[in-house]
Design a protein around this motif. Structure first.
Motif, short mmCIF file in Angstrom:
data_model
loop_
_atom_site.label_atom_id
_atom_site.label_comp_id
_atom_site.label_asym_id
_atom_site.label_seq_id
_atom_site.Cartn_x
_atom_site.Cartn_y
_atom_site.Cartn_z
N GLY A 215 -1.27 4.04 -8.55
CA GLY A 215 -0.86 2.68 -8.33
C GLY A 215 0.64 2.48 -8.53
O GLY A 215 1.42 3.38 -8.26
N PRO A 216 1.02 1.27 -9.02
CA PRO A 216 0.12 0.21 -9.47
C PRO A 216 -0.76 -0.31 -8.34
O PRO A 216 -0.32 -0.43 -7.20
CB PRO A 216 1.07 -0.86 -9.99
N ALA B 165 -1.88 -3.06 -7.39
CA ALA B 165 -1.46 -4.24 -6.63
C ALA B 165 -0.54 -3.86 -5.48
O ALA B 165 -0.48 -4.56 -4.46
CB ALA B 165 -0.77 -5.23 -7.56
N GLN B 166 0.17 -2.75 -5.64
CA GLN B 166 1.09 -2.29 -4.60
C GLN B 166 0.50 -1.15 -3.78
O GLN B 166 0.68 -1.08 -2.56
CB GLN B 166 2.40 -1.83 -5.25
N TYR B 167 -0.21 -0.25 -4.46
CA TYR B 167 -0.81 0.91 -3.80
C TYR B 167 -2.30 0.94 -4.16
O TYR B 167 -2.71 1.57 -5.14
CB TYR B 167 -0.13 2.20 -4.26
N ASP C 27 -3.68 1.83 -14.01
CA ASP C 27 -2.36 2.04 -13.41
C ASP C 27 -1.57 3.03 -14.24
O ASP C 27 -1.52 2.94 -15.48
CB ASP C 27 -1.59 0.72 -13.32
N PRO D 85 2.08 4.25 -13.29
CA PRO D 85 3.15 4.26 -12.29
C PRO D 85 4.23 5.30 -12.57
O PRO D 85 4.29 5.90 -13.64
CB PRO D 85 3.72 2.84 -12.38
N HIS E 16 -6.74 7.99 -4.79
CA HIS E 16 -5.91 7.44 -3.72
C HIS E 16 -6.29 8.01 -2.35
O HIS E 16 -5.64 7.65 -1.35
CB HIS E 16 -4.43 7.71 -4.01
N SER F 122 0.94 7.15 -0.25
CA SER F 122 2.06 6.21 -0.38
C SER F 122 2.64 6.18 -1.79
O SER F 122 3.87 6.18 -1.97
CB SER F 122 1.63 4.81 0.03
N ALA F 123 1.79 6.12 -2.81
CA ALA F 123 2.30 6.08 -4.19
C ALA F 123 3.02 7.38 -4.52
O ALA F 123 4.06 7.38 -5.20
CB ALA F 123 1.15 5.83 -5.16
N ASP G 44 6.44 7.38 -2.73
CA ASP G 44 7.37 6.47 -3.41
C ASP G 44 7.93 7.10 -4.68
O ASP G 44 9.14 7.01 -4.95
CB ASP G 44 6.64 5.17 -3.75
N SER H 292 11.89 8.25 -5.43
CA SER H 292 12.58 7.60 -6.55
C SER H 292 13.06 8.60 -7.60
O SER H 292 13.67 8.19 -8.59
CB SER H 292 11.63 6.60 -7.22
#
Length: 294
Positions: free
Chosen positions: A32-33, A35-37, A49, A51, A75, A80-81, A84, A88
Motif C-alpha cells: 500500500g498504502p 488508499a493509494q495502491y 499498510d 509503505p 498486490h 504500482s506500489a 513507486d 523514490s
C-alpha cells in the motif's frame, strides 16, 4: 477483508552486529498504502499498510544500504506500489515483480526502467491459485532478454514435483527462504539433503538464507534454523543472499524484531569474508551488476 496478520514490530532494536558497508536487504516488501495502491481482490490475505517510507527508515536504522523489494501476492500483478518505491529510492532499491503471461513488452521495459531486475514465481497453494507450468516457461523466456533473473517460492515437499521444471529454467534462479525446509527433521534429513543435491547439480541456482521466523519450530533466537542457513552459506558462499522479509506478511504466531534478525547473520556467516559475500558481493552482482566489484 481486514488485516489478517500481526502488524510489523513497532520499535525494532538497534543491531549489535555491524553489517559491512554497502549491505543489501535482498528480500523485503512494500504494502500500500491501500488508499493509494489497493490490494488485489483475489488475495489470500490482507496486510497492514507498510509503505516505502517505513521500509527505507528501517533500512537506515539497521545499518543497511540497499533494498531488493519483492512483489507479494496481496498486490497480485499490479506492481504500482513496487514501482513507486523503486522510483523514490534514488537508485538504492531494485525490484522483483509479478507478471502474467499476457504482459506487454512495453510494460516489461517500463518495469526495467523503474529498477525491476527479476520476476517471482510463487508455487505456495495457500497463497496463489494453480498456474500451468507452461505459463511460467513463457514468461521466463521473455524476461531473460532483459537480463532479469527468476525468484521461485515453494515448499520443501514440492521440490520433487518441480525439480525438472526448475532445472530447465534459463539464467539465474533464486530460491526463497531456503526452500522452506522442515527444520525439525534436521540438516541430515533426506528432504534437506535432496535440496542440497539439487543446488549442487544446478550452479545457476541461488538461495536466500532468510526467514528464520517462518521456519522455526521454537522461539527466537531461532537456534533450530541456524544449522540449515549456515550449511548453505558455507557450501555455496557465492550463491547465497539474505533479507529481512519486512514487514513479515501473514505472520500469525509472533512478529520478529528486525534488529535481532540482523544479529542472526554472524551466526550463519561466521567470517567477514562470508558476511561480505552474503550481504554485498552476491546481491550487488545480481541487482546492481554495473556497480559490482567497485
Amino acid at each position: 477483508m481486514t488485516a489478517a496478520y500481526l502488524p510489523f514490530h513497532p520499535d525494532p532494536s538497534k543491531p549489535r552486529f555491524q553489517v559491512p558497508a554497502g549491505a543489501v536487504d535482498a528480500h523485503c516488501h512494500v504494502f500500500g498504502p491501500a488508499a493509494q495502491y489497493p490490494f488485489a481482490p483475489e488475495r489470500k490475505y490482507t496486510p497492514v499498510d507498510a509503505p516505502k517510507e517505513k521500509l527505507f527508515a528501517l533500512r537506515d536504522h539497521l545499518g543497511l544500504s540497499r533494498s531488493v523489494i519483492v512483489q507479494a501476492t496481496c498486490h497480485g500483478r499490479d506492481n504500482s506500489a513496487l514501482v513507486d518505491a523503486l522510483r523514490s529510492s534514488n537508485g538504492t532499491a531494485r525490484g522483483v515483480a509479478v507478471v502474467g503471461a499476457g504482459v506487454e513488452d512495453d510494460e516489461l521495459v517500463r518495469l526495467h526502467d523503474a529498477g525491476v531486475r527479476g520476476v517471482r514465481f510463487n508455487f505456495l497453494k495457500r497463497l496463489v491459485d494453480d498456474t500451468p507450468l507452461e505459463t511460467f516457461t513463457d514468461i521466463a523466456a521473455r524476461i531473460s532478454r532483459l537480463g532479469w533473473h527468476l525468484v521461485v517460492y515453494f515448499e520443501a515437499e514440492d521440490l520433487e514435483r518441480l525439480k525438472s521444471f526448475l532445472g530447465e529454467l534459463p539464467g539465474t534462479v533464486v530460491i526463497d527462504h531456503m526452500g522452506r525446509p522442515d527444520v525439525s527433521a534436521g540438516v541430515d534429513s533426506a528432504e534437506f539433503q535432496q535440496f542440497i543435491r539439487f543446488l549442487d547439480e544446478h550452479p545457476n541456482m541461488h538461495v536466500k538464507v532468510s526467514c528464520p521466523e517462518r521456519l522455526t519450530r521454537a522461539e527466537p533466537p531461532y537456534d533450530d534454523v541456524v544449522p540449515f542457513a549456515r550449511t548453505l552459506v558455507e557450501r555455496l558462499p557465492d550463491r547465497v543472499l539474505w533479507g529481512t522479509d519486512w514487514p513479515h506478511p501473514n505472520m500469525k504466531s509472533h512478529m520478529p524484531d528486525d534488529g535481532s534478525l540482523v544479529d542472526f547473520i554472524p551466526r550463519i556467516a561466521a567470517t567477514e569474508a562470508l558476511q561480505r559475500k552474503l550481504l554485498v558481493d552476491n546481491p550487488m552482482r545480481l541487482y546492481w551488476p554495473e556497480e559490482a566489484g567497485r
